[in-house]
Structures are given as structure tokens and as C-alpha cells.
Design an enzyme around this catalytic site. Structure first.
Site, PDB file in Angstrom:
ATOM      1  CD  GLU A   6     -13.504  20.653 -12.002  1.00 19.83           C
ATOM      2  OE1 GLU A   6     -13.695  19.884 -12.942  1.00 19.83           O
ATOM      3  OE2 GLU A   6     -12.542  20.542 -11.220  1.00 19.83           O
TER       4      GLU A   6
ATOM      5  CB  CYS B 280     -16.763  20.412  -2.041  1.00 22.54           C
ATOM      6  SG  CYS B 280     -15.022  20.844  -2.195  1.00 22.54           S
TER       7      CYS B 280
ATOM      8  CB  CYS C 280      -5.187  27.603  -6.198  1.00 21.03           C
ATOM      9  SG  CYS C 280      -4.699  27.822  -4.456  1.00 21.03           S
TER      10      CYS C 280
ATOM     11  CB  CYS D 234      -0.034  22.633  -2.404  1.00 19.53           C
ATOM     12  SG  CYS D 234      -0.428  23.930  -1.206  1.00 19.53           S
TER      13      CYS D 234
ATOM     14  CB  CYS E 241      -3.116  20.641  -4.739  1.00 22.49           C
ATOM     15  SG  CYS E 241      -4.770  21.280  -5.067  1.00 22.49           S
TER      16      CYS E 241
ATOM     17  CB  CYS F 131      -9.084  16.380  -1.318  1.00 21.16           C
ATOM     18  SG  CYS F 131     -10.360  16.305  -0.089  1.00 21.16           S
TER      19      CYS F 131
HETATM   20  N1  SAH Z   1      -6.722  25.992  -0.506  1.00 21.15           N
HETATM   21  C1  SAH Z   1      -7.426  25.367   0.564  1.00 21.15           C
HETATM   22  C2  SAH Z   1      -8.674  24.601   0.163  1.00 21.15           C
HETATM   23  C3  SAH Z   1      -8.606  23.650  -1.011  1.00 21.15           C
HETATM   24  S1  SAH Z   1      -8.090  21.999  -0.938  1.00 21.15           S
HETATM   25  C4  SAH Z   1      -6.519  24.467   1.346  1.00 21.15           C
HETATM   26  O1  SAH Z   1      -5.435  24.157   0.868  1.00 21.15           O
HETATM   27  O2  SAH Z   1      -6.869  24.089   2.460  1.00 21.15           O
HETATM   28  C5  SAH Z   1      -8.901  21.067   0.240  1.00 21.15           C
HETATM   29  C6  SAH Z   1      -7.970  20.020   0.873  1.00 21.15           C
HETATM   30  O3  SAH Z   1      -7.515  19.019  -0.071  1.00 21.15           O
HETATM   31  C7  SAH Z   1      -6.692  20.654   1.414  1.00 21.15           C
HETATM   32  O4  SAH Z   1      -6.414  20.127   2.681  1.00 21.15           O
HETATM   33  C8  SAH Z   1      -5.665  20.211   0.413  1.00 21.15           C
HETATM   34  O5  SAH Z   1      -4.375  20.271   0.915  1.00 21.15           O
HETATM   35  C9  SAH Z   1      -6.128  18.816   0.098  1.00 21.15           C
HETATM   36  N2  SAH Z   1      -5.531  18.254  -1.109  1.00 21.15           N
HETATM   37  C10 SAH Z   1      -5.021  18.909  -2.156  1.00 21.15           C
HETATM   38  N3  SAH Z   1      -4.543  18.056  -3.080  1.00 21.15           N
HETATM   39  C11 SAH Z   1      -4.770  16.816  -2.604  1.00 21.15           C
HETATM   40  C12 SAH Z   1      -4.522  15.496  -3.114  1.00 21.15           C
HETATM   41  N4  SAH Z   1      -3.962  15.311  -4.304  1.00 21.15           N
HETATM   42  N5  SAH Z   1      -4.896  14.457  -2.351  1.00 21.15           N
HETATM   43  C13 SAH Z   1      -5.497  14.648  -1.151  1.00 21.15           C
HETATM   44  N6  SAH Z   1      -5.757  15.857  -0.626  1.00 21.15           N
HETATM   45  C14 SAH Z   1      -5.395  16.936  -1.336  1.00 21.15           C
END
Ligand code: SAH
Length: 381
Positions: free
Chosen positions: A112, A125, A132, A136, A139, A363
Site C-alpha cells: 500500500e 508515503c 515487515c 513491533c 503496528c 501510521c
Molecule cells: N519501519 C519503519 C517505517 C514504517 S512505520 C519504522 O518503524 O520507522 C512509520 C511510523 O508509524 C513509525 O514510527 C511506526 O512506529 C509508526 N507506527 C506504527 N504503528 C503505529 C500505530 N498503530 N499508531 C501510530 N503509529 C504507528
């Protein structure tokens, strides 16, 4: 003779095994394209012509490449611009100012991208991997694991495609020209390092070699792969680094960003400050505000002490809901107190808007799932 064990193959999975896509013009720099065109028996200058259509005019239909001889248009476009991304669904919200595109790749993988229009700029974006591997827990992308790395051209094509959407005037109230790219879609960009760096080079090279974006308008967001951050600092690129910190202490960060078990908060921040010193670019510290998990005043104070006096800016992200997550966003008063404490410590801090939440395009919500339920989640624009 040794007999190999039989591996049973799920017939449904057959043919859908992830594999890299065909080569595309955006995988190569201009001289690489010229060499390829020459190998195809065409004059080298055709590489520039096709590149100009793709990057300069955002045109990929061979019929519209009227400066190429009719007899070779189809063949050249077929060789240099094979279809990498097939749109499966596009969702819009915010009166059309936010659009999420779901793409199917040549091997059936789904990724996406999100296009976001503002009065003064247009941002895409983009994804760097299908899935991935960073796991985390808050996410959505991390939940299904990694399918595969995207190729350079699969990364670039998301931006070029959506630049075309913006140029068509589809993002009302915004300039027609794509100006910013953030690597904050699916995947960990620094885990697909060489392809991501090549993609950045295509995005910033002037047309016809590339899309001609400003390096300062490109942001690479990472969980904090320390050796890769250091390598990026040595690339002679000055893109913005965003570090997904989410906790100022190792105990909690070990859980929220599991790669912290390998590179601790102090190591990743050291790498970030070295990046800032080398590139002169302020590092963006990403911090998802998770209720009763990482939003305590003492954590704000600890974060403030870690960041005070550094070339850093904190971006607080209200936690976006993801399926099955046990966590909620922090209440607004808690968020405000967190911001106040950081600012009191002298740390520049903003709260990110939650663009695209209704279409699971914010995000951490990108999961490239549900491509069969399009009807129930049709575009609202
Ligand atoms: N893998 C990379 C880029 C992808 S995510 C990274 O982790 O930086 C982009 C941002 O969204 C990251 O800061 C991530 O931690 C954040 N993110 C992921 N899940 C989220 C959620 N459920 N709510 C808010 N931010 C989130």
C-alpha cells in the site's frame, strides 16, 4: 544417489511464492538504461526519451510516446516499463485529500501507499517491503511478518504513479506537483538498504534520470538499525532521518520495538546524532502515544533529558487503532502534558495529524489485507 525428501506444496500457494519482479527502467541509472537500450539494438538516446516520458511527463502508455518510432514503442515500453503495480483498490477520505492505494505486485504480494495533499505540498508515503520483519506489536504491518523486499523500481513506481494522480488534479486544494516522499509505509526501509538507497537516488535525480525531488523532502523512517543508519550517513545524501523511538528506556523499548534487544536506546540515539552531525539534518524522533504504556510524565522527562540540546524534533503520533491490538491512544490531556514537559526541556515537539485513519491508511495501519472486501469499504470521496 540421494533422494530428497518430498515437500508437499499447497496448490493454492503455488505460483504465489514471492519473487522479484522483472527489471524496469527505474532500477537503473541513466547510463545503465542506455546500455540496456543499446543491447536491445536501439540507439542509446532512446533511454533518455523513455525516461523523460516516465519521470518527466509521468506517462507510461506507449501510444503517447509519439517521439518514438511506432514500430519500436511497444517493444521499448515493454522492456523498460513492465507493469509492476496493478491497482487493486483506491480509498479516499478527507474530501479526497488523502488517498490510499492498494497494489498487487507481479507475484501476488500486496502493498500500500498513501497520497496526502496539504495546501502547500503533496506527500506520498511509500512501502519498501511487502510486510515487515520488525514485529513491533502495535503496528499492523508487523503482525504478518515479512513477505519480501521490494525492488528499487517497485518502490519508485509508487511515487511516480501517485505523482501522476496528483498531477491529474485529483487532490483538491493542493498543488499538482508531488513534493515530499516519506518511507513510512509498509516495511523497514533500512532492512532493504541498497534498493531503498537506489530508489532515493532515482527520486532526487533531475528528470529525465529521476523525479527531481529535493533530498530534504525525503524522509526515511527506521526502527533503528544502527549500522544501516551509519551507512546512510556516508551516502552523500541529505535526506531526513526519522527514528521510531517510542520509549526512552530500554526495558519498554525492548518490548515496543523488538530490534532494541539488539541496539539499545543509547546506541541508536548516538547513531542518530552522528547522522545529524554529518548531514546537518535535524532528526525526527517518532513516538506513538500509547495509553498507560509509554505516556507517563516521567518518561516525557527522561525523553526530554535524552534529547535536550540535540538536533532533534519530536513527532508524537496518537496511536492508531490496529486489529486485535490491546492498546489505545493516550487521552488528549495526557498527550498535552507530555508535549508540555518536552517543550519545557527545550525539545521542539509537534503532534502528528492522524491522516487516513478512516481508510486504515494512517501510521501503522497498513496491512495490505482485505482486498476482497472492497465493497464494504468503498471510497468516501
Ligand atoms: N519501519 C519503519 C517505517 C514504517 S512505520 C519504522 O518503524 O520507522 C512509520 C511510523 O508509524 C513509525 O514510527 C511506526 O512506529 C509508526 N507506527 C506504527 N504503528 C503505529 C500505530 N498503530 N499508531 C501510530 N503509529 C504507528
Amino acid at each position: 544417489m540421494t533422494s530428497l525428501p518430498l515437500i508437499s506444496v499447497d496448490p493454492d500457494a503455488r505460483g504465489r511464492r514471492p519473487s522479484m519482479p522483472p527489471h524496469h527502467l527505474a532500477d537503473l541509472d541513466l547510463s545503465g538504461r542506455q546500455a540496456l537500450v543499446t543491447e536491445l539494438g536501439e540507439p542509446a538516446f532512446r533511454a533518455k526519451q523513455v525516461s523523460n516520458h516516465y519521470f518527466g511527463r509521468l506517462v507510461r502508455d506507449p501510444e503517447r510516446m509519439t517521439d518514438l518510432p511506432a514500430a519500436t514503442r511497444e517493444r521499448l515500453a515493454g522492456e523498460l516499463l513492465p507493469t509492476l503495480l496493478t491497482p487493486v483498490r483506491e480509498l479516499a477520505c478527507d474530501d479526497g485529500a488523502t488517498r490510499k492505494a492498494l497494489w498487487r505486485l507481479h507475484d501476488g504480494s500486496l502493498v500500500e501507499s498513501v497520497l496526502m495533499g496539504y495546501p502547500d505540498r503533496v506527500t506520498v508515503c511509500i512501502s519498501s517491503q511487502a510486510g515487515c520483519g520488525m514485529a513491533c506489536p502495535f503496528c499492523a504491518t508487523g503482525q504478518a511478518g515479512l513477505t519480501r523486499n521490494l525492488s528499487t523500481a517497485e518502490i519508485v513506481d509508487q511515487a511516480v504513479y501517485l505523482a501522476g494522480v496528483a498531477a491529474s488534479g485529483a487532490v483538491s486544494g493542493s498543488p499538482p506537483r508531488l513534493s515530499h516522499v516519506v518511507f513510512m509505509g509498509m516495511g523497514e526501509p533500512l532492512a532493504n538498504y541498497s534498493r531503498v538507497v537506489a530508489a532515493i537516488r532515482r527520486l532526487v535525480a533531475p528528470a529525465p534520470e529521476g523525479l527531481g525531488l529535493s533530498q530534504r523532502h525525503i524522509t526515511v523512517s527506521t526502527v533503528g538499525l544502527v549500522p544501516a543508519i551509519r551507512r546512510l550517513a556516508s551516502e552523500d545524501l541529505s535526506v531526513t532521518l526519522a527514528l521510531s523511538l517510542h520509549a526512552p528506556d530500554d526495558e519498554l523499548r525492548d518490548e515496543l520495538v523488538p530490534v532494541n534487544q539488539r541496539w539499545k536506546v543509547s546506541e541508536v540515539l548516538d547513531a542518530a546524532w552522528d547522522y545529524a552531525a554529518t548531514t546537518g539534518r535535524r532528526v525526527s524522533i517518532e513516538y506513538a502515544m500509547i495509553k498507560d504504556v509509554n505516556d507517563q510524565p516521567w518518561r516525557a522527562d527522561l525523553l526530554g533529558r535524552l534529547l535536550a540540546g540535540k538536533l532533534a524534533h519530536v513527532n508524537l503520533i496518537p496511536l492508531n487503532p490496529t486489529p486485535g491490538s490491546r492498546w489505545d491512544a493516550s487521552p488528549k490531556p495526557v498527550e498535552r502534558e507530555f508535549v508540555r514537559r518536552l517543550r519545557d526541556a527545550g525539545v521542539s515537539t509537534t503532534v502528528r495529524d492522524t491522516r487516513g485513519r478512516e481508510i486504515d491508511g494512517a501510521c501503522g495501519q497498513l496491512a495490505a489485507a482485505g482486498d476482497t472486501d472492497g465493497d464494504s469499504r468503498a471510497a468516501t470521496a
